[in-house]
Enzyme design. Sequence first.
Site, PDB file in Angstrom:
ATOM      1  N   GLU A  84       0.834  -1.214   0.000  1.00  0.00           N
ATOM      2  CA  GLU A  84       0.000   0.000   0.000  1.00  0.00           C
ATOM      3  C   GLU A  84       0.863   1.257   0.000  1.00  0.00           C
ATOM      4  OE1 GLU A  84      -2.649  -1.021  -1.099  1.00  0.00           O
ATOM      5  OE2 GLU A  84      -4.170  -0.551   0.388  1.00  0.00           O
TER       6      GLU A  84
ATOM      7  N   THR B 242      -5.724   9.447  -5.740  1.00  0.00           N
ATOM      8  CA  THR B 242      -5.772   9.434  -4.275  1.00  0.00           C
ATOM      9  C   THR B 242      -5.122  10.716  -3.734  1.00  0.00           C
ATOM     10  OG1 THR B 242      -5.598   7.042  -4.369  1.00  0.00           O
ATOM     11  CG2 THR B 242      -5.204   8.032  -2.233  1.00  0.00           C
TER      12      THR B 242
HETATM   13  P1  ADP Z   1      -7.077   1.057  -5.443  1.00  0.00           P
HETATM   14  O1  ADP Z   1      -7.701   1.966  -4.422  1.00  0.00           O
HETATM   15  O2  ADP Z   1      -8.096   0.530  -6.395  1.00  0.00           O
HETATM   16  O3  ADP Z   1      -6.205   0.003  -4.851  1.00  0.00           O
HETATM   17  P2  ADP Z   1      -4.764   2.620  -5.779  1.00  0.00           P
HETATM   18  O4  ADP Z   1      -4.718   3.930  -6.499  1.00  0.00           O
HETATM   19  O5  ADP Z   1      -4.600   2.570  -4.315  1.00  0.00           O
HETATM   20  O6  ADP Z   1      -6.109   1.932  -6.272  1.00  0.00           O
HETATM   21  O7  ADP Z   1      -3.637   1.646  -6.357  1.00  0.00           O
HETATM   22  C1  ADP Z   1      -3.381   1.521  -7.682  1.00  0.00           C
HETATM   23  C2  ADP Z   1      -1.915   1.904  -7.975  1.00  0.00           C
HETATM   24  O8  ADP Z   1      -1.042   0.841  -7.597  1.00  0.00           O
HETATM   25  C3  ADP Z   1      -1.726   2.133  -9.449  1.00  0.00           C
HETATM   26  O9  ADP Z   1      -0.811   3.191  -9.618  1.00  0.00           O
HETATM   27  C4  ADP Z   1      -1.087   0.834  -9.930  1.00  0.00           C
HETATM   28  O10 ADP Z   1      -0.262   0.998 -11.067  1.00  0.00           O
HETATM   29  C5  ADP Z   1      -0.261   0.414  -8.712  1.00  0.00           C
HETATM   30  N1  ADP Z   1      -0.061  -1.044  -8.651  1.00  0.00           N
HETATM   31  C6  ADP Z   1       1.128  -1.703  -8.633  1.00  0.00           C
HETATM   32  N2  ADP Z   1       0.948  -3.031  -8.551  1.00  0.00           N
HETATM   33  C7  ADP Z   1      -0.382  -3.250  -8.539  1.00  0.00           C
HETATM   34  C8  ADP Z   1      -1.189  -4.414  -8.474  1.00  0.00           C
HETATM   35  N3  ADP Z   1      -0.658  -5.641  -8.431  1.00  0.00           N
HETATM   36  N4  ADP Z   1      -2.531  -4.259  -8.448  1.00  0.00           N
HETATM   37  C9  ADP Z   1      -3.079  -3.026  -8.512  1.00  0.00           C
HETATM   38  N5  ADP Z   1      -2.378  -1.890  -8.577  1.00  0.00           N
HETATM   39  C10 ADP Z   1      -1.035  -1.985  -8.593  1.00  0.00           C
END
Ligand code: ADP
Length: 309
Positions: free
Chosen positions: A128, A181
């Site tokens: 995260e 975010t």
């Molecule tokens: P969510 O709230 O849907 O998790 P976030 O914005 O917190 O979305 O996370 C998405 C970010 O994390 C994007 O920038 C994405 O490229 C990155 N990321 C890296 N690895 C992963 C993964 N395995 N799954 C999802 N997002 C990923």
Amino acid sequence: MNEVRIFAPASIANISCGFDVLGMCLDNVGDEMVIRKSNKKGIQITKIIGQKLPLETSKNVAGVAGLALLDDLGETHGFEIEIYKKIKAGSGIGSSAASSAGAVAGINFLLGNPYTNKELIRFAMEGERLASGTAHADNVAPVLLGGFTLVRDCSTLDIIKLNTPLEIAASVIHPQIEVKTSDARALLKQKVPLKKAITQWGNLGALVSGLYEEDYELISRSLEDVIVEPIRSILIPEFDALKKGCKEAGALGSGISGSGPSVFALSKGIFTAHKVADTMKTIYQKTGIEFDTHVSTLNYEGIKILEYK
Ligand code: ADP
């Protein structure tokens, strides 16, 4: 055991009055992952199906979270990870949390469970940190523990799994617009007027009580956010219409899922949750904005082991 296939569920963080502390785990929305032992030390992401995401270990949350666990164990083992992505990244229903928590749960299982699921939270939080810049637990905690969770204190991992009433069901609409975010965070004010704080902690306390008492009317009255939602909702088209429509269709309440753009509603019973999702669709069909909807009961166990060999 050399290989495990798991279901890594989506989750909803914040839940109206529980900004940054409450989360809940969905049951039929999520990714699948295959984790396998390898002779090569470290973590290799060998396949990502369904979305364009980095394969590089240090850029993928699954790689970063998995490495955090291996570092702690001082393990010389290696693992390969395949991700079958169904949750869209940036949707606000815990796409990054599913991969972070899934990686550590799968590796832990293949190593014979040296850690409890609660202990795995701190490794998943490293994923995260990569996704959002802060190592928060409000999505990874429900994914690893199941049901509703409350993060009392993130730094000491004082995290509580709450009672989850059997009939609660969620409806989610994901408008295909980008809400960063960082932008959603930047909008927030750093000071909260005392009057609003009193309303918010009254609602949060009552919501937790409602979950334990399984008092759906109390849950409904408490699903109100007077601090964050009024500010952030300007980023989501038709938010007020969605909120009104969900209530009219019988929902207990609704709000922004995580930092958006997804909007969730909670209902008593899956039948009502489907009706609420239909109302969400009708409202969004008029906007011309593309969207997905999901309806789900809650998931009491979190990550599920589907098969292993
Ligand atoms: P969510 O709230 O849907 O998790 P976030 O914005 O917190 O979305 O996370 C998405 C970010 O994390 C994007 O920038 C994405 O490229 C990155 N990321 C890296 N690895 C992963 C993964 N395995 N799954 C999802 N997002 C990923």
